[in-house]
Design a protein around this motif. Structure first.
Motif, mmCIF file in Angstrom:
data_model
loop_
_atom_site.group_PDB
_atom_site.id
_atom_site.type_symbol
_atom_site.label_atom_id
_atom_site.label_comp_id
_atom_site.label_asym_id
_atom_site.label_seq_id
_atom_site.Cartn_x
_atom_site.Cartn_y
_atom_site.Cartn_z
ATOM 1 N N PRO A 233 23.928 44.196 39.883
ATOM 2 C CA PRO A 233 24.270 45.435 39.139
ATOM 3 C C PRO A 233 25.686 45.629 38.725
ATOM 4 O O PRO A 233 25.758 46.462 38.109
ATOM 5 N N VAL A 234 26.444 44.451 39.286
ATOM 6 C CA VAL A 234 27.897 44.585 38.636
ATOM 7 C C VAL A 234 27.904 43.991 37.445
ATOM 8 O O VAL A 234 27.690 42.584 37.199
ATOM 9 N N ARG A 235 28.402 44.782 36.239
ATOM 10 C CA ARG A 235 28.318 43.873 34.916
ATOM 11 C C ARG A 235 29.822 43.900 34.223
ATOM 12 O O ARG A 235 29.912 43.392 33.353
ATOM 13 N N ARG A 236 30.741 44.458 35.047
ATOM 14 C CA ARG A 236 32.251 44.675 34.439
ATOM 15 C C ARG A 236 32.839 43.625 35.089
ATOM 16 O O ARG A 236 33.232 43.803 36.465
ATOM 17 N N SER A 237 33.547 42.608 34.617
ATOM 18 C CA SER A 237 34.706 41.951 35.221
ATOM 19 C C SER A 237 35.745 42.775 35.652
ATOM 20 O O SER A 237 36.334 43.768 35.206
ATOM 21 N N PHE A 238 36.570 42.280 36.582
ATOM 22 C CA PHE A 238 37.688 42.768 37.078
ATOM 23 C C PHE A 238 38.640 41.648 37.722
ATOM 24 O O PHE A 238 38.552 40.613 37.971
ATOM 25 N N ARG A 239 40.121 42.068 38.232
ATOM 26 C CA ARG A 239 40.745 41.307 38.830
ATOM 27 C C ARG A 239 41.592 42.104 39.777
ATOM 28 O O ARG A 239 41.893 43.188 39.869
ATOM 29 N N TYR A 240 41.922 41.313 41.063
ATOM 30 C CA TYR A 240 42.760 41.970 42.082
ATOM 31 C C TYR A 240 43.960 41.254 42.177
ATOM 32 O O TYR A 240 44.413 40.086 42.128
ATOM 33 N N THR A 241 45.152 42.176 42.378
ATOM 34 C CA THR A 241 46.280 41.606 42.789
ATOM 35 C C THR A 241 46.341 41.457 44.153
ATOM 36 O O THR A 241 45.231 41.989 44.597
ATOM 37 N N ARG A 242 47.517 41.027 44.901
ATOM 38 C CA ARG A 242 47.445 40.910 46.484
ATOM 39 C C ARG A 242 47.169 42.182 47.119
ATOM 40 O O ARG A 242 46.406 42.308 47.745
ATOM 41 N N THR A 243 48.230 43.518 46.396
ATOM 42 C CA THR A 243 48.055 44.565 47.015
ATOM 43 C C THR A 243 46.641 45.277 46.684
ATOM 44 O O THR A 243 46.006 45.846 47.869
#
Length: 755
Positions: A233-243
Motif C-alpha cells: 500500500p505504500v506507493r511514495r518513496s522516502f528517505r530517513y536521516t539518522r535523526t
C-alpha cells in the motif's frame, strides 16, 4: 499521536555466512546423549496440518493459586529486527509462544530485505525446487521484497490460527520520522501486527556499504532511502536521516506501548579467524538505532507516560556454530514456520500472488544451518537477582526502562512487594549479577551501553553499584532513596568499539571470605578477563585470563572453604579457572572433562571443598548437574579437574540457566524455563544416593518429577531459601514487567502473587 495511520497512494543468506563461520564447528549430537540425538534426528518437517504449539494462559491471565486463583496483566511484546525472517531464525520459539498465548505481538522489520531481487534457490541441493519463473527470477527487487512479506504473513498466520491463508488487512501509515510504513493486522486477531519500515538493506553481510543502516549509523551517509514492494500500500518513496530513523522508532514505541522489547544483538563481535563481523551489519546497526530510541523512550517511562518495559537481546549468526539448543516438538515447530515462510511446498500449494508467496532463496528445511535449532539471549540470563536478608525480607534486582530496578518485600506472611525504585543511571543492559558483601550488603554488577555521543562515543562498559546500608527503599520528601550508591564504571577490557564491536558478556562475580570481589567477563576474543576489588574498596586493572573459544556468560562461585572457581563454556566442553587460596590470583584454564552444554552456566557451593555446576543438555534441554571437587591443579594447563559424574535430571526441554535453592531436609528446588516458555520446577536430592546424585545418574531423569506453571515469563527465575525453614521463595519477572512470587514448600506452593 507519534504515528498517525492514514491511507496514502539484505537479504542475508543462511548458507553464505556459514563459510565465514567455519572456525566454529557445527556440534549437533556432540554430547552423545542418546535421547538428544534421537530428538535432533526427529526435527524434520512435520506432515501437513496446523503446528502443535504451546498454548499457555489466554491474554492477560496468569495461572496461580493466589489472589483468587487468577492474576490480570497487561502485556505487549514489540520485536524489532532488520530483515524478514530474522524473527523466525533468532527469536522464535519465543515469538510463537507469545502469539499462541493471545498476547499482543507487534514485529517491526527495518529493511525490505530485497537482496538482488532474484527469488530462486541459491544452490542446487537435494530436494530443492527448480528456480522460479517470472519477473522475480530476472532480479525484481520490489517483487522479491513482496514475496518475503507474503512468506512472513503466512508463517505468522499459521502460528496463530493454524491456517497460513488467514487474510491480513494491509494499510499505509505515516511515521513520526516523516516517512511511510506498511501496517498489517491479522484478520480476527487485531493484537497481531507487522510493521514494514521499507528501508534498503545493505546487500552484504560484512562488506563496506555506506548506503546502509550501518553506514547511516556511522554518519557515512546523510540519509537512507526506501525500497518499496511491488504490491504494497505504500506507493511514495522516502528517505530517513539518522535523526528521522530514531524518531520513527520512538514513534513505534509510543504507539504500541510495549512491556517487553525484543531486539537483535547490538554488539555481536568479530570472528577470531579473520576479524569479520560475526553477524550481519544490518542486524547490529538496526539494534544500535533501537538503543538510541530506547534511551529517548525511557524518558517517557520515567514520567509515567508509558508502561515500564524490559528488553531482551538475541544472538544472531553465531548460533549456527554452537551446540543445538532446541529439539523435539519445539525444533519441529520452528522449522515448520521457516518452511512456510520459504514456501517450501510450492509445488503442492500454488500461489495467486504475482510476486510469489515466500522466500525461495531459503534452502530446504534440513539445511537451515543450525539456526532453526537455536535461540540464545545475547546478554545471558541471571538467576542471582533475588536475595533474602537476615530478617527474612526479600529483595529483587532487575532492569526496567534501561535502569536498575530495586524491589523490596518486608518479612511476614502478609507482606507485599513495594513498587520498583529505579536508580538514576540509564543505558543498563538486561542482565545483572548480584553478590553479598562480607558486611551483609548487596552489590550489583552489570554492563551499560553508552549511546548519547553517537558512533564516536558508542561503548559498552562494566559497572558496579553497592548498597550503602541494608534496608528498604524509602521516600524522603520528594526524593526516593534505594539504599544504593551511584554507578561506578569499571571500564572494559576491550580497546574500543571498532576493535571488537564492544562485545563483552554480562559479568559473573563472586566474593571470597576475605571480602575480595572478583568480576569476570568474556571478551570479543572469546577469552575471559577479570578485575578484582580489594577488601578496602580499590579495584585492580583488567587482567586477561586466557581461554579459547569461550562463548556466552561465564559463571563464578566459591566453595565452602572460600576457593574461587570460574567456568566458561566452549562449543565442546567447559573450561575452569581457580584461585586456590582466598584473594589469590585466578589460574587456568583447566580442562573439566565435561561434555558440551548450552548455557548460561550456573555455579554454587556444594560443601566445603566442591561447587556444583548446572547447565542444559544440547537438543533435549534436559537439566544437567555435576559436582566438581577439590582445589584445581596447579600444574600444566589442561590437567583434568576432579569432576563427578554428570547427572541428567530431565525436564520439559527448554533453555536458559538453572536456579537452585536448598529446601529443608537437604533437598534442592530447581527452577528453569521449559520448552513452552513457562517456568518448570523440580525437587531433587543431591546427596549421595538421592534422586539427582551422580551415583544415580542414569535413572535420575526418570525419577525426578517436574512441575509446570503454564504461564510465560521474561528471563530466568530466581530462588532463595525462605526464613526459618519455611521452604524456598521463587520469583520470576513477567512479560508485563511485573514481579511474580511464590513460596515453595515440600508439599507444594502457596500460590503465585503479583507485585
Amino acid at each position: 499521536m507519534p504515528l498517525i495511520p492514514r491511507a496514502v497512494a539484505g537479504r542475508r543468506h543462511p548458507g553464505a555466512v556459514i563459510a565465514a563461520l567455519c572456525s566454529i564447528s557445527l556440534l549437533a549430537g556432540l554430547t552423545g546423549y542418546a535421547h538428544g540425538q534421537a530428538a535432533d534426528r526427529s526435527a524434520a518437517r512435520q506432515d501437513d496440518g496446523p503446528p502443535v504449539q504451546a498454548a499457555p494462559a489466554p491474554t492477560g491471565v496468569w495461572a496461580g493459586a493466589g489472589a483468587g486463583g487468577r492474576v490480570r496483566t497487561a502485556e505487549s511484546v514489540l520485536q524489532v529486527v532488520a530483515h524478514p525472517d530474522d524473527d523466525l531464525f533468532f527469536i522464535n520459539p519465543e515469538t510463537a509462544q507469545s502469539l499462541r498465548s493471545g498476547r499482543p505481538v507487534t514485529t517491526v522489520y527495518l529493511t525490505s530485505g530485497e537482496s538482488d531481487g532474484v527469488n530462486a534457490p541459491r544452490v542446487n541441493l537435494p530436494g530443492a525446487a527448480a528456480p522460479a519463473r517470472g519477473p522475480s527470477a530476472r532480479g525484481d527487487r520490489a517483487a522479491y521484497a513482496e514475496a518475503r512479506q507474503n512468506g512472513i504473513r503466512s508463517a505468522y498466520a499459521e502460528m496463530v490460527t493454524g491456517n497460513r491463508a488467514t487474510p491480513w488487512q494491509r494499510r499505509a501509515v505515516r511515521t513520526a520520522g516523516g516517512g511511510f510504513a506498511e501496517l498489517d493486522t491479522l484478520q480476527g486477531h487485531p493484537q497481531v501486527r507487522l510493521v514494514w519500515s521499507l528501508l534498503r538493506e545493505a546487500g552484504s553481510i560484512t562488506r563496506h556499504r555506506p548506503h546502509s543502516l550501518y553506514g547511516l549509523w556511522r554518519d557515512e551517509s546523510a540519509a537512507l532511502g526506501s525500497r518499496l514492494t511491488s504490491a504494497g500500500p505504500v506507493r511514495r518513496s522516502f528517505r530517513y536521516t539518522r535523526t528521522q530513523l530514531v524518531e520513527t522508532l520512538v514513534g513505534y514505541l509510543r504507539w504500541f506501548r510495549p512491556t517487553q522489547i525484543r531486539m537483535q544483538d547490538p554488539t555481536p563481535g568479530r570472528l577470531d579467524r579473520d576479524g569479520r563481523y560475526a553477524d550481519h551489519q544490518d542486524h547490529f546497526a538496526g539494534a544500535r538505532f533501537l538503543q538510541e530510541a530506547l534511551a529517548r523512550y525511557g524518558e517517557y517511562a520515567a514520567r509515567g507516560a508509558v508502561p515500564h518495559f524490559t528488553v531482551e537481546t538475541y544472538l544472531g549468526y553465531f548460533n549456527g556454530g554452537l551446540p543445538h539448543v532446541l529439539g523435539g516438538r519445539t525444533a519441529r515447530n520452528k522449522l515448520r514456520s521457516l518452511d512456510t515462510y520459504a514456501w517450501a511446498d510450492r509445488s503442492r500449494r500454488p500461489c495467486g500472488a504475482p510476486a510469489g508467496c515466500g522466500d525461495l532463496k531459503m534452502v530446504p528445511g534440513q539445511q537451515h544451518r543450525g539456526w532453526s535449532h537455536g535461540i540464545r539471549h545475547a546478554d545471558g540470563d541471571s538467576v542471582s537477582w533475588l536475595r533474602a536478608d537476615r530478617g527474612g525480607a526479600l529483595w529483587a534486582y532487575g532492569v526496567l526502562d534501561g535502569r536498575i530496578a530495586v524491589r523490596h518485600r518486608p518479612a511476614g506472611a502478609e507482606a507485599r512487594w513495594g513498587a520498583p525504585v529505579l536508580l538514576p543511571r540509564t543505558g543498563i543492559d538486561p542482565t545483572l549479577a548480584t553478590v553479598r558483601l562480607r558486611e551483609g550488603r548487596t552489590a550489583l554488577v552489570g554492563t551499560r551501553t553508552v549511546t548519547r555521543d553517537g558512533p564516536a562515543g558508542y561503548r559498552k562498559e562494566v559497572g558496579w553499584v553497592d548498597q550503602r546500608a541494608p534496608g528498604p527503599a524509602v521516600r524522603s520528601g520528594s526524593a526516593v532513596r534505594s539504599g544504593f550508591g551511584s554507578w561506578e564504571s569499571l571500564g572494559t577490557p576491550e580497546t574500543g568499539d571498532p576493535a571488537g564491536l564492544s562485545d563483552i558478556s554480562a559479568p559473573a562475580a563472586a566474593v571470597g571470605p576475605d571480602g575480595t570481589v572478583t568480576v569476570v567477563v568474556r571478551t570479543s576474543r572469546h577469552q575471559l578477563s577479570g578485575r578484582v576489588r580489594q577488601p578496602g574498596g580499590g579495584w585492580g586493572p583488567w587482567r586477561a585470563l586466557g581461554g579459547s573459544g569461550v562463548h556466552g556468560t561465564p559463571a563464578a562461585a566459591t566453595d565452602g572453604a572460600g576457593r574461587l572457581y570460574v567456568f566458561g563454556a566452549t562449543a565442546n566442553t567447559v573450561l575452569a579457572w581457580s584461585a586456590p587460596r582466598p584473594g589469590g590470583p585466578l589460574t587456568g584454564p583447566y580442562a573439566t572433562g565435561l561434555p558440551a552444554v548450552t548455557g548460561p552456566l550456573t555455579a554454587r557451593a556444594d560443601g566445603r571443598s566442591a561447587v556444583r555446576l548446572s547447565a542444559r543438555a544440547p537438543v533435549s534441554g534436559h537439566v544437567l548437574t555435576a559436582r566438581l571437587s577439590g582445589a584445581l591443579p596447579r600444574t600444566a594447563r589442561g590437567a583434568p579437574l576432579r569432576a563427578g559424574r554428570v547427572a541428567d535430571l530431565g525436564g520439559a526441554g527448554g533453555y536458559g540457566p538453572v536456579a537452585a535453592a536448598r529446601l529443608p531436609g537437604g533437598r534442592t528446588l530447581l527452577a528453569t524455563r521449559a520448552d513452552h516458555g513457562d517456568v518448570q520446577t523440580a525437587v531433587v536430592d543431591e546427596r549421595p544416593g538421592g534422586a539427582g546424585a551422580e551415583a544415580r545418574a542414569k535413572p535420575a531423569a526418570a525419577r525426578v518429577r517436574w512441575s509446570r506453571t503454564g504461564f510465560l515469563a521474561a528471563g530466568a527465575p530466581a530462588a532463595v531459601p525462605a526464613p526459618r525453614g519455611a521452604g524456598v521463595d521463587l520469583a520470576v519477572e513477567g512479560l508485563d514487567g511485573r514481579l511474580y512470587w511464590a513460596r515453595i514448600r515440600g508439599d507444594g506452593t502457596t500460590g503465585w502473587h503479583r507485585s
